[in-house]
Design an enzyme around this catalytic site. Structure first.
Site, PDB file in Angstrom:
ATOM      1  N   THR A 107       0.804  -1.219   0.000  1.00 17.28           N
ATOM      2  CA  THR A 107       0.000   0.000   0.000  1.00 17.28           C
ATOM      3  C   THR A 107       0.836   1.268   0.000  1.00 17.28           C
ATOM      4  O   THR A 107       0.294   2.360   0.055  1.00 17.28           O
ATOM      5  CB  THR A 107      -0.929   0.035   1.239  1.00 17.28           C
ATOM      6  OG1 THR A 107      -0.141  -0.087   2.418  1.00 17.28           O
ATOM      7  CG2 THR A 107      -1.932  -1.093   1.189  1.00 17.28           C
ATOM      8  N   THR A 185       3.129  -4.949   4.459  1.00 22.51           N
ATOM      9  CA  THR A 185       3.786  -5.070   5.763  1.00 22.51           C
ATOM     10  C   THR A 185       3.665  -6.450   6.398  1.00 22.51           C
ATOM     11  O   THR A 185       4.501  -6.820   7.222  1.00 22.51           O
ATOM     12  CB  THR A 185       3.224  -4.024   6.746  1.00 22.51           C
ATOM     13  OG1 THR A 185       1.813  -4.219   6.897  1.00 22.51           O
ATOM     14  CG2 THR A 185       3.498  -2.614   6.243  1.00 22.51           C
ATOM     15  N   ASP A 186       2.647  -7.233   6.035  1.00 20.44           N
ATOM     16  CA  ASP A 186       2.400  -8.478   6.757  1.00 20.44           C
ATOM     17  C   ASP A 186       3.563  -9.461   6.681  1.00 20.44           C
ATOM     18  O   ASP A 186       3.879 -10.135   7.659  1.00 20.44           O
ATOM     19  CB  ASP A 186       1.125  -9.148   6.246  1.00 20.44           C
ATOM     20  CG  ASP A 186      -0.133  -8.494   6.787  1.00 20.44           C
ATOM     21  OD1 ASP A 186      -0.012  -7.537   7.576  1.00 20.44           O
ATOM     22  OD2 ASP A 186      -1.241  -8.938   6.430  1.00 20.44           O
ATOM     23  N   LYS A 264       7.221  -7.418  12.591  1.00 24.11           N
ATOM     24  CA  LYS A 264       5.980  -6.665  12.747  1.00 24.11           C
ATOM     25  C   LYS A 264       5.343  -7.106  14.055  1.00 24.11           C
ATOM     26  O   LYS A 264       4.952  -8.251  14.214  1.00 24.11           O
ATOM     27  CB  LYS A 264       5.034  -6.923  11.575  1.00 24.11           C
ATOM     28  CG  LYS A 264       3.766  -6.082  11.628  1.00 24.11           C
ATOM     29  CD  LYS A 264       2.906  -6.272  10.379  1.00 24.11           C
ATOM     30  CE  LYS A 264       1.666  -5.392  10.458  1.00 24.11           C
ATOM     31  NZ  LYS A 264       0.814  -5.513   9.246  1.00 24.11           N
TER      32      LYS A 264
END
Length: 458
Positions: A107, A185-186, A264
């Site tokens: 994103t 990001t995951d 994360k």
């Protein structure tokens, strides 16, 4: 009236009845009294005809079922949002560093696609500058390429290799100081670890960057993250794979983490990424987006090497990551043994333990030539299988201690190592050898403070 974007059936009929279209401001009262007010968003062609999608003033999108709408009204004119790339050619500034920017489908620097209702990455230089104009004062985007278009949870080892090949190609240009990779990001930490192992001889920084909130959201972290990442890549001081994300919840500072020591740690916070039992390489002050300032926090980072980087191997995909839990049946290990897997990384408890009921299945795996590596669910601290009875039994049957590697890093590393060798002794030697900074060995103090402690506010 403007053309409806893929609103059909009940939803399309209701909007037409009220003279409303995509981009109009609407106030919806539901049958339970809940009020939703905002701008009508397009409906994806993959969506049903039962909902109307509204972007609320807080930036979130919400779908409202048509059969629950009690009242629908237009409190005022809205506008159909648009995105315009920079017009004309981007002027090259010889005083600024040259950076290659790649997109893999996250994103970062995204815009809303008003045909599908989805967010799409901006991946040309003009689109990037249109989305984040401050980049013109920070770097020259000499190369912008869309490498992949994937949600990060769909990444596979073959995609890591594709990204690695593109990085090597970009850094083979002597005019390119560094590479920035936009990534979801995951699974960003997995990709960062993979690139750290598989690319040798880095001659410039490789910076993975993402956004917890897409750029159509008022609270987006996309612009500051991207600018910080580009500034660090253009600095050219580091020859490592890194991750650059928000340092804390405000837009003041981004942190640059080593690619094999980052994780994360929160589902939605903008400062979700942390260096685990490690100190970030640097922080980037982005209070002034047109003049980001880099401050190095440690000096033991790898410097860029001379020459061109190269791919040093690949990834064996028959590797599993298994998290132990009390009462868990060891048959889960037999499943992988029976299917010809070559490696298993265990997330054990504490210093590196699993139930003694697992010993038989683990011994069977080791006897079949499967490399079994132990890591800890604790994340902080080092595996030590010589302290308690269970650890010593596991070590005796051939389990390889994973030192202080993060479980997902050990998983990626084992895939990399098994692609290079079948010899189990060599596998153990390589797994216990620090290749890319993945084994800190307790050398770094100060990585265990709470989020609001001194480490977090570096």
């Amino acid at each position: 009236m403007r053309v409806l974007s893929e609103y059909k059936g009940k939803a399309g009929e209701l909007l037409r009845e009220h003279g409303l279209s995509v981009g109009d401001r609407v106030r919806i009262v539901r049958d339970d009294g809940v009020v939703v007010e905002g701008i009508i968003m397009p409906r994806s062609e993959l969506g049903d005809d039962e909902h109307i999608v509204v972007k609320m003033d807080n930036g979130y999108n919400v779908g409202v079922r048509v059969d629950r709408i009690e009242k629908l009204e237009a409190p005022g004119e809205g506008h159909e949002p648009s995105f315009k790339p920079m017009e004309g050619e981007i002027e090259y500034d010889p005083k600024l560093p040259n950076v290659s920017v790649m997109s893999t489908g996250g994103t970062i620097a995204c815009r809303v696609d008003y045909e599908t209702g989805a967010v799409k990455p901006a991946f040309t230089a003009e689109e990037l500058v249109g989305a984040v104009p401050e980049l013109l004062d920070v770097i020259n985007i000499v190369d912008a390429r869309a490498v992949l278009d994937l949600l990060s949870e769909n990444m596979e080892p073959k995609h890591w290799m594709k990204i690695a090949e593109e990085v090597v190609d970009a850094l083979s240009d002597p005019d390119v100081e560094g590479v920035v990779i936009g990534h979801g990001t995951d699974t960003m930490a997995f990709t960062a670890a993979a690139l750290s192992f598989v690319i040798e001889g880095l001659n410039g920084p490789v910076v993975l960057v993402g956004a917890q909130r897409s750029s159509d959201r008022p609270s987006s972290d996309a612009a500051s993250n991207l600018i910080a990442a580009c500034a660090f890549a253009g600095d050219g001081e580091v020859g490592e794979v890194t991750v650059c994300m928000h340092g804390w919840t405000s837009d003041e500072v981004c942190l640059v983490h080593r690619g094999v020591r980052v994780r994360k740690m929160h589902t939605s916070r903008r400062d979700a990424f942390r260096s685990v039992e490690s100190i970030p390489i640097a922080k980037v002050d982005v209070k002034d987006l047109r003049n980001p300032k880099i401050e190095f926090l440690r000096s033991d980072y790898r410097r860029p090497e001379d020459g061109e980087p190269e791919i040093s191997g690949g990834f064996e995909e028959k590797v599993a990551l298994v998290k132990f839990a009390p009462g868990m049946d060891p048959e889960v290990l037999d499943f992988y043994v029976d299917r010809g897997y070559r490696g298993i990384v265990l997330e054990g408890t504490g210093l590196g333990h699993v139930s003694e009921q697992w010993l038989e299945s683990i011994e069977r795996a080791v006897d079949d030539g499967i490399a079994v590596v132990m890591t800890s669910q604790c994340l902080y601290g080092r595996v030590n299988m010589n302290v308690y009875r269970t650890g010593r039994l596991l070590r005796a049957v051939g389990v390889i201690p994973g030192e202080d590697m993060l479980p997902e890093v050990a998983y990626v590393k084992l895939m990399y190592v098994l692609d290079r060798t079948d010899d189990i002794k060599e596998v153990e030697r390589l797994m216990r050898t620090n290749i890319a900074g993945e084994i800190e060995g307790g050398r770094v103090l100060g990585g265990f403070e709470p989020a609001d402690g001194p480490h977090h506010r570096l």
